[in-house]
Write a protein that holds these residues in place. Structure first.
Motif, PDB file in Angstrom:
ATOM      1  N   LEU A  87       0.856  -1.170   0.112  1.00  0.00           N
ATOM      2  CA  LEU A  87       0.089   0.030   0.017  1.00  0.00           C
ATOM      3  C   LEU A  87       0.941   1.429  -0.145  1.00  0.00           C
ATOM      4  O   LEU A  87       0.649   2.307  -0.635  1.00  0.00           O
ATOM      5  CB  LEU A  87      -0.911   0.173   1.387  1.00  0.00           C
ATOM      6  N   TYR A  88       1.904   1.337   0.656  1.00  0.00           N
ATOM      7  CA  TYR A  88       2.931   2.309   0.767  1.00  0.00           C
ATOM      8  C   TYR A  88       3.677   2.540  -0.474  1.00  0.00           C
ATOM      9  O   TYR A  88       3.927   3.753  -1.106  1.00  0.00           O
ATOM     10  CB  TYR A  88       3.848   2.227   1.973  1.00  0.00           C
ATOM     11  N   ALA A  89       4.053   1.463  -1.289  1.00  0.00           N
ATOM     12  CA  ALA A  89       4.664   1.574  -2.493  1.00  0.00           C
ATOM     13  C   ALA A  89       3.584   2.194  -3.482  1.00  0.00           C
ATOM     14  O   ALA A  89       3.852   3.049  -4.340  1.00  0.00           O
ATOM     15  CB  ALA A  89       4.886  -0.010  -2.915  1.00  0.00           C
ATOM     16  N   ALA A  94       1.620   6.566  -6.686  1.00  0.00           N
ATOM     17  CA  ALA A  94       0.542   7.579  -6.755  1.00  0.00           C
ATOM     18  C   ALA A  94       0.840   9.143  -6.608  1.00  0.00           C
ATOM     19  O   ALA A  94       0.356   9.968  -7.366  1.00  0.00           O
ATOM     20  CB  ALA A  94      -0.590   7.188  -6.004  1.00  0.00           C
ATOM     21  N   ASP A  95       1.887   9.289  -5.866  1.00  0.00           N
ATOM     22  CA  ASP A  95       2.092  10.630  -5.509  1.00  0.00           C
ATOM     23  C   ASP A  95       3.497  11.200  -6.405  1.00  0.00           C
ATOM     24  O   ASP A  95       3.831  12.454  -6.331  1.00  0.00           O
ATOM     25  CB  ASP A  95       2.822  10.909  -4.061  1.00  0.00           C
ATOM     26  N   ARG A  96       3.481  10.415  -7.609  1.00  0.00           N
ATOM     27  CA  ARG A  96       4.528  10.668  -8.369  1.00  0.00           C
ATOM     28  C   ARG A  96       5.850  10.815  -7.928  1.00  0.00           C
ATOM     29  O   ARG A  96       6.747  11.808  -8.579  1.00  0.00           O
ATOM     30  CB  ARG A  96       4.174  11.924  -9.490  1.00  0.00           C
ATOM     31  N   THR A  97       6.234  10.044  -7.227  1.00  0.00           N
ATOM     32  CA  THR A  97       7.641  10.201  -6.096  1.00  0.00           C
ATOM     33  C   THR A  97       8.536   9.945  -7.561  1.00  0.00           C
ATOM     34  O   THR A  97       8.487   8.862  -8.310  1.00  0.00           O
ATOM     35  CB  THR A  97       7.862   9.061  -5.262  1.00  0.00           C
ATOM     36  N   ALA A  98       9.740  10.674  -7.586  1.00  0.00           N
ATOM     37  CA  ALA A  98      10.522  10.728  -8.675  1.00  0.00           C
ATOM     38  C   ALA A  98      11.381   9.252  -8.687  1.00  0.00           C
ATOM     39  O   ALA A  98      11.874   9.077  -7.786  1.00  0.00           O
ATOM     40  CB  ALA A  98      11.544  11.853  -8.723  1.00  0.00           C
ATOM     41  N   GLY A  99      11.594   8.562  -9.835  1.00  0.00           N
ATOM     42  CA  GLY A  99      12.402   7.573  -9.715  1.00  0.00           C
ATOM     43  C   GLY A  99      11.627   6.104  -9.871  1.00  0.00           C
ATOM     44  O   GLY A  99      12.229   5.161 -10.067  1.00  0.00           O
ATOM     45  N   LEU A 157      -4.660   2.961  -7.481  1.00  0.00           N
ATOM     46  CA  LEU A 157      -4.336   2.456  -8.732  1.00  0.00           C
ATOM     47  C   LEU A 157      -4.602   3.488  -9.872  1.00  0.00           C
ATOM     48  O   LEU A 157      -3.799   3.399 -10.978  1.00  0.00           O
ATOM     49  CB  LEU A 157      -4.603   1.142  -8.990  1.00  0.00           C
ATOM     50  N   ASP A 158      -5.522   4.301  -9.765  1.00  0.00           N
ATOM     51  CA  ASP A 158      -6.028   4.964 -10.875  1.00  0.00           C
ATOM     52  C   ASP A 158      -4.744   6.324 -10.878  1.00  0.00           C
ATOM     53  O   ASP A 158      -4.892   6.972 -12.101  1.00  0.00           O
ATOM     54  CB  ASP A 158      -7.409   5.564 -10.690  1.00  0.00           C
ATOM     55  N   LEU A 159      -4.243   6.438  -9.890  1.00  0.00           N
ATOM     56  CA  LEU A 159      -3.209   7.486 -10.109  1.00  0.00           C
ATOM     57  C   LEU A 159      -1.782   6.912 -10.406  1.00  0.00           C
ATOM     58  O   LEU A 159      -0.833   7.670 -10.462  1.00  0.00           O
ATOM     59  CB  LEU A 159      -2.963   8.186  -8.782  1.00  0.00           C
ATOM     60  N   VAL A 160      -1.640   5.716 -10.565  1.00  0.00           N
ATOM     61  CA  VAL A 160      -0.406   4.903 -10.983  1.00  0.00           C
ATOM     62  C   VAL A 160      -0.342   4.985 -12.442  1.00  0.00           C
ATOM     63  O   VAL A 160      -1.216   4.414 -13.219  1.00  0.00           O
ATOM     64  CB  VAL A 160      -0.372   3.545 -10.089  1.00  0.00           C
ATOM     65  N   HIS A 161       0.775   5.374 -12.853  1.00  0.00           N
ATOM     66  CA  HIS A 161       1.138   5.313 -14.435  1.00  0.00           C
ATOM     67  C   HIS A 161       2.234   4.478 -14.761  1.00  0.00           C
ATOM     68  O   HIS A 161       3.153   5.039 -15.671  1.00  0.00           O
ATOM     69  CB  HIS A 161       1.048   6.650 -14.834  1.00  0.00           C
ATOM     70  N   VAL A 162       2.743   3.565 -13.926  1.00  0.00           N
ATOM     71  CA  VAL A 162       4.060   2.542 -14.201  1.00  0.00           C
ATOM     72  C   VAL A 162       3.279   1.103 -14.545  1.00  0.00           C
ATOM     73  O   VAL A 162       2.367   1.224 -13.696  1.00  0.00           O
ATOM     74  CB  VAL A 162       4.979   2.883 -13.235  1.00  0.00           C
ATOM     75  N   PRO A 163       4.147   0.320 -14.958  1.00  0.00           N
ATOM     76  CA  PRO A 163       3.727  -1.175 -14.781  1.00  0.00           C
ATOM     77  C   PRO A 163       3.684  -1.713 -13.640  1.00  0.00           C
ATOM     78  O   PRO A 163       4.493  -1.269 -12.605  1.00  0.00           O
ATOM     79  CB  PRO A 163       4.606  -1.853 -15.588  1.00  0.00           C
ATOM     80  N   VAL A 164       2.792  -2.628 -13.196  1.00  0.00           N
ATOM     81  CA  VAL A 164       2.414  -3.226 -11.812  1.00  0.00           C
ATOM     82  C   VAL A 164       2.507  -4.561 -12.029  1.00  0.00           C
ATOM     83  O   VAL A 164       1.513  -5.089 -12.752  1.00  0.00           O
ATOM     84  CB  VAL A 164       1.228  -2.735 -11.177  1.00  0.00           C
TER      85      VAL A 164
END
Length: 254
Positions: A87-89, A94-99, A157-164
């Motif tokens: 959940l923290y990952a 979702a917060d667009r943490t760089a990297g 998950l709607d704010l996540v834009h990387v492969p999961v």
């Protein structure tokens, strides 16, 4: 082991590192719990940095952000979360943490669970007798922490834009598979693999070798697609690289 400590495993001498995995531990755990996973991924030339339990120490998230920004660590950089660490990952992504280049989520928690005894908790966590024994004798592991449901971030998950890559045990009683699938449902970027006979601590379960192999296949796919994006002279012939085949003890759901 202090929650602020970082457990590290590197690629064998003479090999170029193929990427970095940053592990967020689950309730009651510390980074050293993932030694077996770290050594196996390190053998495949991936660097692994395993952190503590963010529910016990919020500073773990700051550590993760620093590692993601550390240019000495090779990319792609993948956040790996187990239990509440998943959940923290998700929150960091979702917060667009760089990297953050991708996420691996293992045993995503979906509600409260209470163990009647340590034996019941150990059995629900893992079917691996070796790992059960390790947890039983580990003074840094906090028994009963998995009973607690602190103020956890929602799985946006709607704010996540990387492969999961989502890994889940089919026999997970702490977080039943159907509930986890309801969280992932409808999100095209999520690739889900369920393990027959698997319990909650998927990365440290009896099928840990299959779980690690699935992770490596995902990482290799991630590297390949990144290389294709960076090399415009290479054209896709209509075949998308991915996980083609899994043993019968695992089931590819998406």
């Amino acid at each position: 082991m202090p929650s602020s400590s970082v457990s590290s495993w590197d690629e064998p001498e003479g090999l170029a590192a193929r990427g970095t995995l940053i592990v967020l531990a689950g309730r009651g755990e510390h980074g050293g719990v993932y030694e077996r996973f770290g050594r196996r991924l390190g053998f495949d030339a991936y660097r692994v940095r395993a952190l503590g339990d963010p529910t016990a120490d919020p500073a773990v998230l700051e550590q993760a952000a620093k590692l993601l920004a550390d240019e000495s660590l090779p990319g792609p950089k993948v956040l790996v979360g187990s239990d509440t660490g998943a959940l923290y990952a998700l929150q960091l992504a979702a917060d667009r943490t760089a990297g953050v280049d991708a996420l691996i989520l293992a045993g995503l928690p979906t509600g409260a669970w209470t163990a009647g005894s340590w034996e019941e908790e150990a059995a629900a966590r893992t079917a691996c007798p070796t790992h059960q024994g390790r947890l039983t004798g580990d003074p840094g592991f906090r028994r009963g922490a998995i009973d607690g449901t602190p103020d956890l971030p929602a799985p946006r998950l709607d704010l996540v834009h990387v492969p999961v890559l989502a890994l889940h045990g089919k026999d997970d009683t702490i977080s039943p598979l159907d509930r986890a699938l309801s969280v992932y449902d409808g999100h095209a970027g999520v690739h889900t693999v369920a393990f027959h006979g698997g319990r909650h601590d998927v990365l440290n379960d009896a099928l840990h070798r299959t779980a690690a192999a699935t992770v490596v296949l995902f990482l290799e796919r991630l590297r390949l697609t990144s290389e294709v994006r960076e090399a415009p002279e290479i054209h896709d012939a209509g075949q998308t690289p991915g996980i083609r085949e899994l043993p019968l003890i695992a089931e590819e759901l998406t």
